[in-house]
Design a protein around this motif. Sequence first.
Motif, PDB file in Angstrom:
ATOM      1  N   TYR A  97       0.878  -1.175   0.000  1.00  0.00           N
ATOM      2  CA  TYR A  97       0.000   0.000   0.000  1.00  0.00           C
ATOM      3  C   TYR A  97       0.904   1.210   0.000  1.00  0.00           C
ATOM      4  O   TYR A  97       1.594   1.495   0.986  1.00  0.00           O
ATOM      5  CB  TYR A  97      -0.925  -0.009   1.218  1.00  0.00           C
ATOM      6  N   ASP A 124      -1.803  -1.171  -4.180  1.00  0.00           N
ATOM      7  CA  ASP A 124      -2.695  -0.034  -4.355  1.00  0.00           C
ATOM      8  C   ASP A 124      -2.113   1.146  -3.606  1.00  0.00           C
ATOM      9  O   ASP A 124      -1.077   1.032  -2.936  1.00  0.00           O
ATOM     10  CB  ASP A 124      -4.116  -0.365  -3.912  1.00  0.00           C
ATOM     11  N   ARG A 128      -5.973   6.080  -4.526  1.00  0.00           N
ATOM     12  CA  ARG A 128      -7.301   5.486  -4.698  1.00  0.00           C
ATOM     13  C   ARG A 128      -8.358   6.326  -3.990  1.00  0.00           C
ATOM     14  O   ARG A 128      -9.512   6.389  -4.421  1.00  0.00           O
ATOM     15  CB  ARG A 128      -7.297   4.069  -4.114  1.00  0.00           C
ATOM     16  N   SER A 132      -9.167   8.110  -8.129  1.00  0.00           N
ATOM     17  CA  SER A 132      -9.378   6.910  -8.934  1.00  0.00           C
ATOM     18  C   SER A 132     -10.673   6.977  -9.737  1.00  0.00           C
ATOM     19  O   SER A 132     -10.791   6.353 -10.798  1.00  0.00           O
ATOM     20  CB  SER A 132      -9.356   5.662  -8.055  1.00  0.00           C
ATOM     21  N   ARG A 334      -0.120   6.863 -11.517  1.00  0.00           N
ATOM     22  CA  ARG A 334      -0.987   6.343 -12.569  1.00  0.00           C
ATOM     23  C   ARG A 334      -0.170   5.931 -13.796  1.00  0.00           C
ATOM     24  O   ARG A 334      -0.518   4.966 -14.499  1.00  0.00           O
ATOM     25  CB  ARG A 334      -2.022   7.398 -12.950  1.00  0.00           C
ATOM     26  N   LEU A 339      -1.918   1.754  -9.283  1.00  0.00           N
ATOM     27  CA  LEU A 339      -3.230   1.265  -8.868  1.00  0.00           C
ATOM     28  C   LEU A 339      -3.345  -0.235  -9.158  1.00  0.00           C
ATOM     29  O   LEU A 339      -2.748  -0.750 -10.115  1.00  0.00           O
ATOM     30  CB  LEU A 339      -4.339   2.015  -9.600  1.00  0.00           C
ATOM     31  N   LYS A 374      -8.284  -3.348  -4.412  1.00  0.00           N
ATOM     32  CA  LYS A 374      -8.269  -1.904  -4.233  1.00  0.00           C
ATOM     33  C   LYS A 374      -8.248  -1.582  -2.745  1.00  0.00           C
ATOM     34  O   LYS A 374      -8.580  -2.422  -1.911  1.00  0.00           O
ATOM     35  CB  LYS A 374      -9.483  -1.298  -4.922  1.00  0.00           C
ATOM     36  N   ALA A 375      -7.887  -0.355  -2.402  1.00  0.00           N
ATOM     37  CA  ALA A 375      -7.498   0.004  -1.035  1.00  0.00           C
ATOM     38  C   ALA A 375      -8.444  -0.510   0.042  1.00  0.00           C
ATOM     39  O   ALA A 375      -8.021  -1.165   1.000  1.00  0.00           O
ATOM     40  CB  ALA A 375      -7.359   1.531  -0.930  1.00  0.00           C
ATOM     41  N   SER A 681     -14.721   2.490  -9.670  1.00  0.00           N
ATOM     42  CA  SER A 681     -13.377   2.958  -9.302  1.00  0.00           C
ATOM     43  C   SER A 681     -12.866   2.412  -7.979  1.00  0.00           C
ATOM     44  O   SER A 681     -11.663   2.411  -7.728  1.00  0.00           O
ATOM     45  CB  SER A 681     -13.369   4.487  -9.230  1.00  0.00           C
ATOM     46  N   GLN A 683     -13.368   3.969  -5.265  1.00  0.00           N
ATOM     47  CA  GLN A 683     -13.086   5.136  -4.427  1.00  0.00           C
ATOM     48  C   GLN A 683     -14.144   5.291  -3.343  1.00  0.00           C
ATOM     49  O   GLN A 683     -15.341   5.172  -3.614  1.00  0.00           O
ATOM     50  CB  GLN A 683     -13.013   6.399  -5.276  1.00  0.00           C
TER      51      GLN A 683
END
Length: 882
Positions: A97, A124, A128, A132, A334, A339, A374-375, A681, A683
């Motif tokens: 991370y 990730d 994010r 994102s 990016r 990501l 993802k996060a 996304s 997010q």
Amino acid sequence: MTAVRTTCPYCGVGCGVLARADGAGGAAIAGDPDHPANFGRLCSKGSALGETLSLDDRLLHPVVRGVRATWDRALAEVARTFADTIRDHGPEAVAFYVSGQILTEDYYVANKLMKGFIGAANIDTNSRLCMSSSVAGHKRAFGTDTVPGTYEDLEQTDLVVLTGSNLAWCHPVLFQRLAAAKAARPGMRVVTIDPRRTATSELADLHLGLAPGSDVALFAGLLRRLAAAGRGDAAFIARHTSGLDAALAAAAAFDIGAVARVTGLGRGEIEQFYRLFAETERVVTVYSQGVNQSSAGTDKVNAIINAHLLTGRIGRPGMGPFSVTGQPNAMGGREVGGLANQLAAHLEIGDPAHRALVQDFWQSPQMPTQPGLKAVDLFEAVHDGRVKALWIMATNPAASLPDADRVTAALARCPFVVVSDVVQATDTSRYAHVLLPSTAWGEKDGTVTNSERRISRQRPFLPPPGETRHDWRQLAEVATRMGFPGFDWPDAAGVFREHAALSAHGNHGTRDFDIGAHAAIDRAGYDALAPFHWPQPAGEAPRARFFADGRFYTPDRKARFVATPYRAPAGRTGGARPLILNTGRVRDQWHTMTRTGKTARLTSHYAEPFVEINPLDARHLGLAAADLALVESDRGRALLRVLVTARQRPGSVFAPIHWTGQQASQSRIDALVAPHVDPVSGQPESKFTPVSLTRFAAGLYGFAVSRRRPAVEGLDYWALAPAAGGFRLELAALQAPADAAALLAAVLAPAAGAEVLAYRDVTRGIHRFAVFADGILDAALFLAAEPVETARGWLIGQLGQALDGAERLRLLAGRAGAGGADPGAIVCSCFSVGVNQIAAAVRGGACTVEAVGACLKAGTNCGSCRMEIGRLIDASRAAEAG
């Protein structure tokens, strides 16, 4: 000392900085007049960079399981544990991370190690959390993550729409460029769209205070209106786009009445906005976190892009959608696949040809075939045990991720946590099994990319302190110890050279990101590298704008309209949680304050965590200005100072993201935020959390100043900040102590033999103490049954001063008196100018922002406070007229 050209480490504007080391570990800082992002301007944060370079809180050597260790021991522990975890549980059991605070070279190495050699995509980034949804929206519309325009477009346009962006505080130098352009061309129009009336709104010709989360409805209605009014560019639509019919069908329900019902806006102001947009050819729509941080963030982005595609207003001077990023290197991350759903060089994990291309270039043993976690999902996997080894780099997820208490529980459960950071103590580092000391800004060597795709160098001007190492080198050495080849770069220039070569590998104009012109750059060329826009293929000059030719990066090279049906935010208000919490930044602070929180100049504007609330809501809840309020959601709670303001929309409250357990007792605002995410996304929904507010029934309030760090253990509420000459402390307790002198001893610990002056009014619950050592003021403590009213700025200025009898009495009174000067609450951080000073200047005839600047210098440096000065002038005139 020679000035070094480098780049500011804060927001995505990417300002150039001239840093001149002083030979004693510090530096003089100035804006670089030749950098095309800022032309010499710096904001308050950038101007204060030289004050944040101290080593008092730095992590300077590796620590393994609480014990100082050598680099050899620490790296061996990381490499062995990662290898064992992969052997026993597979590559998906490890994760990285990382952060938009690291450099592109760091990002590149982390991505190569995880995706190319470990063979999973579980890397990730905290980006994010901020942009994102823009990435996802760009890819849906353009086929790739491309920002079409440049900062110059803001100066060349006739209409700027600022939506979900408090540009004045979050991107101050870019805002000043816009303000200067508007002043030079008064016909330019500015529209702000935000539930809050922020400092940015002061520049606006029209402010739309829409209901939180209703942006899609507003822009869908705009698309419908533009099409119905014949404002579409028929030739552009036919030749260069697809999908319009589906987008219009999704927008069909949003006539003016429907838009008004969803957004809460008046029909007249909606009509005015739509008319401005329709009748102005050159339009730039700038958007940021207020759009992105939503469970419908990607649809918001595409709703904005749809309006620009319909009118053909994209890729030409003064027109286009423009995402401004929050972090200094969110864009660089990016570019290299930072990501979990990307590969390096804007290539796609899900595309077999792209995977083969990258694997061939890296000569790697394996590549992931699916996106990683993802996060938010990543930390949920840590919590449930799927991820067993985690490397966190240059970020503080224990404070910054949604549902932050669950994140800390996940970190506590994780069998192996590595943290690379510059700071010894953070809310996250306490959970680390291995702490690795990283170089900080001023010591790092690499590149960053700003919001307009401009790559700039960050150059070192200070030697690495202690045993710190660059982040990319830490990663490379672990990779080598794990037996992976291809990580033996001699320096950051070698990493950048490989990154540039990969961007050109198999490209031939099929991808937007190509900096192949630098694929053979040597160390001297890297050291001298001037800021440039990408793309810059081999043999070509950099290109500033994309899509003016109508060619995009989809399979048919046409842009796609995207249908964006309105979806309400994921949270629901009502019952026990009647208010909507919106989170964001304040002007002078950055992320979790590990840097900006070190200087008194930047903490003087807001010294403690707060919650903004509309007067109507405050009255209904029995809250008064300066009360403390317990803010609660279904996930967590925070204890914050109440700031009552009509600039806040009724039914909504706002709290900043910056304060952590290092600066205040209960201030981690993301502990309240639910982990609802955008389905495309990933997010989080950081702008819409149902909350309740209740008054904290304190029996005691206090304010203290001290030349030494006060002790805060055992206090029910505390907020600590640096002050000129020492520290300032706000405190509160549920019950007043039986002995106020005991509280003085516990918090300020007067030295033996110190002289203590005291004033007590037991009936009113007032206690005041001043501590003198060797005749100078060492500390002071003010206690009361209500929020303490003192001249805080004046009191701080008395620290370290020798005071006579009359001055000591004034000190205990907490006021400067007729002969003193109390600056009041700080408005201009650059020159430490307070509200009382500005008010006095206005009374003396300084009736414009420029006149106040000429008198006090306020607003003449970064300009971030100019809108606030203007409000004070207006308020003073209104008071005189009344």
